[in-house]
Design a protein around this motif. Structure first.
Motif, PDB file in Angstrom:
ATOM      1  N   THR A  12      -2.054   6.561  11.389  1.00  0.00           N
ATOM      2  CA  THR A  12      -1.606   6.535  10.004  1.00  0.00           C
ATOM      3  C   THR A  12      -2.142   5.275   9.350  1.00  0.00           C
ATOM      4  O   THR A  12      -1.902   4.172   9.833  1.00  0.00           O
ATOM      5  CB  THR A  12      -0.068   6.572   9.935  1.00  0.00           C
ATOM      6  OG1 THR A  12       0.382   7.759  10.596  1.00  0.00           O
ATOM      7  CG2 THR A  12       0.411   6.560   8.504  1.00  0.00           C
ATOM      8  N   ASN A  64       0.863  -1.186   0.000  1.00  0.00           N
ATOM      9  CA  ASN A  64       0.000   0.000   0.000  1.00  0.00           C
ATOM     10  C   ASN A  64       0.897   1.233   0.000  1.00  0.00           C
ATOM     11  O   ASN A  64       1.655   1.451   0.938  1.00  0.00           O
ATOM     12  CB  ASN A  64      -0.918   0.004   1.221  1.00  0.00           C
ATOM     13  CG  ASN A  64      -2.071  -0.971   1.092  1.00  0.00           C
ATOM     14  OD1 ASN A  64      -2.230  -1.619   0.064  1.00  0.00           O
ATOM     15  ND2 ASN A  64      -2.878  -1.069   2.128  1.00  0.00           N
ATOM     16  N   LYS A  65       0.826   2.039  -1.056  1.00  0.00           N
ATOM     17  CA  LYS A  65       1.748   3.150  -1.258  1.00  0.00           C
ATOM     18  C   LYS A  65       1.264   4.477  -0.683  1.00  0.00           C
ATOM     19  O   LYS A  65       2.035   5.406  -0.526  1.00  0.00           O
ATOM     20  CB  LYS A  65       1.996   3.345  -2.755  1.00  0.00           C
ATOM     21  CG  LYS A  65       2.589   2.156  -3.428  1.00  0.00           C
ATOM     22  CD  LYS A  65       2.669   2.411  -4.923  1.00  0.00           C
ATOM     23  CE  LYS A  65       2.681   1.086  -5.636  1.00  0.00           C
ATOM     24  NZ  LYS A  65       2.040   1.099  -6.906  1.00  0.00           N
ATOM     25  N   ASN A  66      -0.026   4.585  -0.442  1.00  0.00           N
ATOM     26  CA  ASN A  66      -0.599   5.848   0.005  1.00  0.00           C
ATOM     27  C   ASN A  66      -0.661   5.878   1.525  1.00  0.00           C
ATOM     28  O   ASN A  66      -1.204   4.973   2.154  1.00  0.00           O
ATOM     29  CB  ASN A  66      -1.987   6.019  -0.599  1.00  0.00           C
ATOM     30  CG  ASN A  66      -1.925   6.048  -2.109  1.00  0.00           C
ATOM     31  OD1 ASN A  66      -1.444   7.015  -2.684  1.00  0.00           O
ATOM     32  ND2 ASN A  66      -2.367   4.977  -2.757  1.00  0.00           N
ATOM     33  N   ILE A  67      -0.101   6.923   2.097  1.00  0.00           N
ATOM     34  CA  ILE A  67      -0.031   7.066   3.551  1.00  0.00           C
ATOM     35  C   ILE A  67      -0.894   8.261   3.950  1.00  0.00           C
ATOM     36  O   ILE A  67      -0.645   9.393   3.525  1.00  0.00           O
ATOM     37  CB  ILE A  67       1.427   7.294   4.028  1.00  0.00           C
ATOM     38  CG1 ILE A  67       2.374   6.235   3.439  1.00  0.00           C
ATOM     39  CG2 ILE A  67       1.488   7.348   5.546  1.00  0.00           C
ATOM     40  CD1 ILE A  67       2.061   4.807   3.829  1.00  0.00           C
ATOM     41  N   GLU A  69      -2.476   2.967   5.823  1.00  0.00           N
ATOM     42  CA  GLU A  69      -1.844   2.676   4.542  1.00  0.00           C
ATOM     43  C   GLU A  69      -2.926   2.229   3.568  1.00  0.00           C
ATOM     44  O   GLU A  69      -3.697   1.317   3.871  1.00  0.00           O
ATOM     45  CB  GLU A  69      -0.796   1.583   4.703  1.00  0.00           C
ATOM     46  CG  GLU A  69       0.311   1.953   5.666  1.00  0.00           C
ATOM     47  CD  GLU A  69       1.226   0.787   5.998  1.00  0.00           C
ATOM     48  OE1 GLU A  69       1.059  -0.316   5.419  1.00  0.00           O
ATOM     49  OE2 GLU A  69       2.102   0.974   6.848  1.00  0.00           O
TER      50      GLU A  69
END
Length: 185
Positions: free
Chosen positions: A149, A76-79, A151
């Motif tokens: 946070t 998962n690249k989006n934070i 992901e």
């Protein structure tokens, strides 16, 4: 046992009896209702190996529990950093709705709920408000009061993941999204 554990296990005890357990091993504690999952991995595994399922009444079972670690997305690249109080308010207001949708601008229904630290191809993702409330309750039980946070993948169908580090465990909360019809997007 944490309150969130009990809610998740109770949610499936009658409909999916196998999932109505908490799975204990010498390395981790895990549970799922098939929409969310919690995996708490011990930083120092116990020496003696064991593998047991226990229901809410404390009764052990010998059934085979699903392998939850394979469900944790690793790319998962989006934070996205979530403001817990704001998201909790929105989820509570919309708890009778079938979904809430997080947009790429960090909003749900026009209300800003956080900021992207990293954004790569993400457009939106939708979750059942009940499961969002479970995530936020677990976050609070894990000591997170203001921010978490999450992901996210760039696909609206890959589960989202939140990690919590505790003194003795590394915890992972997985929440599956809701697929939206074209008219809901």
């Amino acid at each position: 046992m944490k309150k969130t554990f009990t809610k998740i296990v109770k949610a499936v005890t009658k409909t999916r009896p196998l999932l109505g357990h908490v799975h204990y091993t010498n390395e981790r504690i895990e549970l799922t209702d098939s929409h969310v999952a919690i995996i708490e991995e011990l930083k120092t595994p116990l020496e003696n190996s064991f593998d047991i399922l226990i229901n809410l009444n404390g009764v052990p079972s010998v059934a085979h529990y699903p392998e939850l670690k394979r469900l944790v997305p690793t790319d998962n690249k989006n934070i996205f950093v979530i403001d817990i109080p704001i998201l909790e308010t929105i989820a509570k207001i919309n708890k009778k709705e079938s979904y809430i949708k997080l947009e790429s601008d960090g909003t749900i229904s026009g209300q800003k709920v956080g900021e992207f630290e990293q954004l790569d191809g993400f457009e939106y993702i939708a979750f059942n408000p009940k499961y969002v409330l479970w995530l936020l309750e677990y976050a609070k039980e894990s000591g997170q009061k203001e921010h978490i946070t999450i992901e996210l993948d760039d696909s609206a169908v890959i589960p989202a993941v939140v990690h919590f580090e505790q003194p003795e465990t590394l915890n992972t909360f997985i929440i599956t999204p809701i697929r939206l019809r074209d008219d809901q997007i």
